[in-house]
Write an enzyme that holds these catalytic residues in place. Structure first.
Site, PDB file in Angstrom:
ATOM      1  N   HIS A 190     -77.995 -25.147   4.874  1.00 58.44           N
ATOM      2  CA  HIS A 190     -77.278 -24.037   4.243  1.00 58.44           C
ATOM      3  C   HIS A 190     -77.891 -23.672   2.892  1.00 58.44           C
ATOM      4  O   HIS A 190     -77.261 -23.797   1.841  1.00 58.44           O
ATOM      5  CB  HIS A 190     -75.786 -24.377   4.093  1.00 58.44           C
ATOM      6  CG  HIS A 190     -75.015 -23.263   3.445  1.00 58.44           C
ATOM      7  ND1 HIS A 190     -74.824 -22.040   4.050  1.00 58.44           N
ATOM      8  CD2 HIS A 190     -74.423 -23.161   2.235  1.00 58.44           C
ATOM      9  CE1 HIS A 190     -74.150 -21.250   3.244  1.00 58.44           C
ATOM     10  NE2 HIS A 190     -73.899 -21.907   2.134  1.00 58.44           N
ATOM     11  N   ASP A 202     -72.791 -18.786   7.564  1.00 52.69           N
ATOM     12  CA  ASP A 202     -74.092 -18.308   8.045  1.00 52.69           C
ATOM     13  C   ASP A 202     -73.948 -17.689   9.437  1.00 52.69           C
ATOM     14  O   ASP A 202     -74.557 -16.662   9.740  1.00 52.69           O
ATOM     15  CB  ASP A 202     -75.101 -19.461   8.079  1.00 52.69           C
ATOM     16  CG  ASP A 202     -75.258 -20.100   6.708  1.00 52.69           C
ATOM     17  OD1 ASP A 202     -75.381 -19.351   5.727  1.00 52.69           O
ATOM     18  OD2 ASP A 202     -75.239 -21.340   6.621  1.00 52.69           O
TER      19      ASP A 202
HETATM   20  N1  LIG Z   1     -70.634 -23.768   2.303  1.00 51.96           N
HETATM   21  C1  LIG Z   1     -70.655 -22.477   2.054  1.00 51.96           C
HETATM   22  O1  LIG Z   1     -70.995 -21.679   2.934  1.00 51.96           O
HETATM   23  C2  LIG Z   1     -70.242 -21.948   0.729  1.00 51.96           C
HETATM   24  C3  LIG Z   1     -70.070 -22.799  -0.333  1.00 51.96           C
HETATM   25  N2  LIG Z   1     -69.665 -22.320  -1.556  1.00 51.96           N
HETATM   26  C4  LIG Z   1     -69.481 -23.304  -2.627  1.00 51.96           C
HETATM   27  O2  LIG Z   1     -68.099 -23.617  -2.767  1.00 51.96           O
HETATM   28  C5  LIG Z   1     -67.867 -24.107  -4.089  1.00 51.96           C
HETATM   29  C6  LIG Z   1     -66.633 -23.449  -4.694  1.00 51.96           C
HETATM   30  O3  LIG Z   1     -66.836 -22.080  -4.885  1.00 51.96           O
HETATM   31  P1  LIG Z   1     -65.685 -21.148  -5.557  1.00 51.96           P
HETATM   32  O4  LIG Z   1     -64.374 -21.435  -4.949  1.00 51.96           O
HETATM   33  O5  LIG Z   1     -66.202 -19.778  -5.574  1.00 51.96           O
HETATM   34  O6  LIG Z   1     -65.695 -21.747  -7.060  1.00 51.96           O
HETATM   35  P2  LIG Z   1     -64.514 -21.660  -8.156  1.00 51.96           P
HETATM   36  O7  LIG Z   1     -65.104 -22.064  -9.453  1.00 51.96           O
HETATM   37  O8  LIG Z   1     -63.816 -20.355  -8.064  1.00 51.96           O
HETATM   38  O9  LIG Z   1     -63.496 -22.764  -7.642  1.00 51.96           O
HETATM   39  C7  LIG Z   1     -63.812 -24.109  -7.625  1.00 51.96           C
HETATM   40  C8  LIG Z   1     -62.545 -24.894  -7.874  1.00 51.96           C
HETATM   41  O10 LIG Z   1     -62.901 -26.281  -7.866  1.00 51.96           O
HETATM   42  C9  LIG Z   1     -62.104 -26.897  -8.834  1.00 51.96           C
HETATM   43  N3  LIG Z   1     -62.644 -28.191  -9.236  1.00 51.96           N
HETATM   44  C10 LIG Z   1     -63.631 -28.459 -10.122  1.00 51.96           C
HETATM   45  N4  LIG Z   1     -63.788 -29.780 -10.258  1.00 51.96           N
HETATM   46  C11 LIG Z   1     -62.904 -30.367  -9.415  1.00 51.96           C
HETATM   47  C12 LIG Z   1     -62.564 -31.700  -9.106  1.00 51.96           C
HETATM   48  N5  LIG Z   1     -63.200 -32.715  -9.680  1.00 51.96           N
HETATM   49  N6  LIG Z   1     -61.591 -31.906  -8.203  1.00 51.96           N
HETATM   50  C13 LIG Z   1     -60.953 -30.878  -7.606  1.00 51.96           C
HETATM   51  N7  LIG Z   1     -61.209 -29.594  -7.876  1.00 51.96           N
HETATM   52  C14 LIG Z   1     -62.169 -29.347  -8.767  1.00 51.96           C
HETATM   53  C15 LIG Z   1     -62.037 -25.901  -9.975  1.00 51.96           C
HETATM   54  O11 LIG Z   1     -60.946 -26.199 -10.855  1.00 51.96           O
HETATM   55  C16 LIG Z   1     -61.876 -24.608  -9.217  1.00 51.96           C
HETATM   56  O12 LIG Z   1     -60.513 -24.282  -9.048  1.00 51.96           O
HETATM   57  C17 LIG Z   1     -69.159 -23.834  -4.863  1.00 51.96           C
HETATM   58  O13 LIG Z   1     -69.904 -25.021  -4.958  1.00 51.96           O
HETATM   59  C18 LIG Z   1     -69.881 -22.823  -4.003  1.00 51.96           C
HETATM   60  O14 LIG Z   1     -71.271 -22.847  -4.187  1.00 51.96           O
HETATM   61  C19 LIG Z   1     -69.405 -21.001  -1.745  1.00 51.96           C
HETATM   62  C20 LIG Z   1     -69.555 -20.111  -0.706  1.00 51.96           C
HETATM   63  C21 LIG Z   1     -70.034 -20.498   0.578  1.00 51.96           C
HETATM   64  O1  LIG Z   2     -74.695 -18.390  -2.062  1.00 50.81           O
HETATM   65  C1  LIG Z   2     -73.903 -19.171  -2.626  1.00 50.81           C
HETATM   66  O2  LIG Z   2     -74.134 -19.735  -3.707  1.00 50.81           O
HETATM   67  C2  LIG Z   2     -72.621 -19.465  -1.920  1.00 50.81           C
HETATM   68  C3  LIG Z   2     -72.917 -19.753  -0.516  1.00 50.81           C
HETATM   69  O3  LIG Z   2     -73.274 -20.852  -0.151  1.00 50.81           O
HETATM   70  C4  LIG Z   2     -72.945 -18.627   0.420  1.00 50.81           C
HETATM   71  O4  LIG Z   2     -72.399 -17.550   0.118  1.00 50.81           O
HETATM   72  O5  LIG Z   2     -73.535 -18.797   1.496  1.00 50.81           O
END
Ligand SMILES: NC(=O)C1=CN([C@@H]2O[C@H](COP(=O)(O)OP(=O)(O)OC[C@H]3O[C@@H](n4cnc5c(N)ncnc54)[C@H](O)[C@@H]3O)[C@@H](O)[C@H]2O)C=CC1
Ligand SMILES: O=C([O-])CC(=O)C(=O)O
Length: 332
Positions: A196, A169
């Site tokens: 967030h 953010d």
């Molecule tokens: N805090 C923030 O600003 C942001 C948060 N996110 C969040 O981050 C998370 C991940 O996003 P991506 O990497 O794009 O998703 P993705 O689906 O590409 O990767 C997630 C990974 O987590 C793994 N996974 C699933 N269950 C698991 C477990 N029990 N133990 C270990 N690994 C496990 C999957 O196998 C996968 O490799 C989502 O919840 C998303 O909403 C995404 C962008 C920004």
């Molecule tokens: O928007 C989403 O779902 C992933 C996230 O938290 C971000 O990009 O800020």
């Protein structure tokens, strides 16, 4: 026989051993996890990098381990290797869980990601209770309270060591504000407080550095774009996920700040979603100072204008419900 194999790996002198921190990434094979692993392997403060996921870690680990940087990389696959992945870690970064598709809110991810974060945090409580934990998995407004409850149950909760990552953010706010002001984003610092998700993301444009004034139209545009930056990416990716590359960049910027604080650097200040007394809510994102033991000081919000005060009320209402949902999930 493949070229280069004549020197058996077991006969090689052991590598690594450089001073530095031990870092684990849980969810390391995912869209965020892979570029995050790449960037952490490049961080000179990291001596050991553990990559854990329930799929594909052998390939990601083999690939990343060939980079000629200091950190020694080890891969861990599946629940039965979670404890080995966690033992001895100084910093644990969690991007495990499902991302959004168009039309979903971050809260729609709760049913799947709450259980994932709970299980991973149970492992942390058991194997590295002293580690600093960076939670990326959404909905952050609920997954951080979930982590806190798990640690409380285990008797290991230290509010200074649990941080929800809201750095993206701030990264977005710096970028969009710099665009409007015609500045280099690296010169701009926008505090973003609250949480967030949507209206809980509250940019404090009255406190932008360097001091700047905005028209009401600019304030409306910037606030809306910062609050909906995640959705902008989800829609552009059209079903293939949410922000991964900018998130990996933001996660590394934040992890590096945690590591510099742990090393004892002075004046390391970032925003994050933490246990807090800045408002009446038990968790809130605001500016804080990172040090050897994690969060060493949380700063008050400072003077807000009427627009920000009204935004704060909206943010607190939604945040209260998300925090309650996370706490109830573990206490049920
Ligand atoms: N805090 C923030 O600003 C942001 C948060 N996110 C969040 O981050 C998370 C991940 O996003 P991506 O990497 O794009 O998703 P993705 O689906 O590409 O990767 C997630 C990974 O987590 C793994 N996974 C699933 N269950 C698991 C477990 N029990 N133990 C270990 N690994 C496990 C999957 O196998 C996968 O490799 C989502 O919840 C998303 O909403 C995404 C962008 C920004
Ligand atoms: O928007 C989403 O779902 C992933 C996230 O938290 C971000 O990009 O800020």
């Amino acid at each position: 026989m493949e070229e280069g194999c004549s020197l058996n790996r077991a006969n090689c002198r052991s590598k690594g051993g450089s001073a530095g921190f031990k870092v684990a990434i849980l969810g390391a094979a995912g869209g965020i996890g892979q570029p995050l692993a790449l960037l952490m392997k490049m961080n000179p403060l990291v001596s050991v990098l553990h990559l854990y996921d329930v799929v594909n870690t052998p390939g990601v680990t083999a690939d990343i381990s060939h980079m000629d940087t200091g950190a020694v990389v080890r891969g861990f696959l599946g629940q039965q290797q979670l404890e080995d992945a966690l033992i001895g870690m100084d910093l644990v970064i969690i991007p495990a869980g499902v991302p959004r598709k168009p039309g979903m809110t971050r809260d729609d991810l709760f049913n799947i990601n709450a259980g994932i974060v709970k299980t991973l945090c149970e492992g942390i409580a058991k194997c590295c209770p002293q580690a600093i934990v960076n939670i990326i998995s959404n909905p952050v407004n609920s997954t951080v309270p979930i982590a806190a409850e798990v640690f409380k149950k285990a008797g290991t909760f230290d509010p200074k060591r649990l941080l929800g990552v809201t750095m993206l953010d701030v990264v977005r706010a710096n970028t969009f504000v710099a665009e409007v002001l015609g500045l280099d984003p690296r010169e701009v610092d926008v505090p973003v407080v609250g949480g967030h998700a949507g209206v809980t993301i509250l940019p404090l444009l009255s406190q932008v550095k360097p001091p700047s004034s905005f028209t009401q139209k600019e304030i409306d545009y910037l606030t809306d774009r910062i609050q909906n930056g995640g959705t902008e990416v989800v829609e552009a990716k059209a079903g293939s996920g949410s922000a991964t590359l900018s998130m990996a960049y933001a996660a590394v910027k934040f992890a590096d700040a945690c590591l510099r604080g742990m090393r004892g650097d002075a004046g390391v200040i970032q925003c994050a979603f933490v246990a807090s007394q800045v408002t009446e809510l038990p968790f809130f994102a605001s500016k804080l100072r990172l040090g050897r033991t994690g969060v060493e000081e949380i700063y008050p919000l400072g003077p807000l204008n009427d627009y920000e005060r009204s935004g704060l009320e909206k943010a607190k209402k939604e945040l209260a419900a998300s925090i309650h949902k996370g706490i109830s999930f573990v206490r049920k």
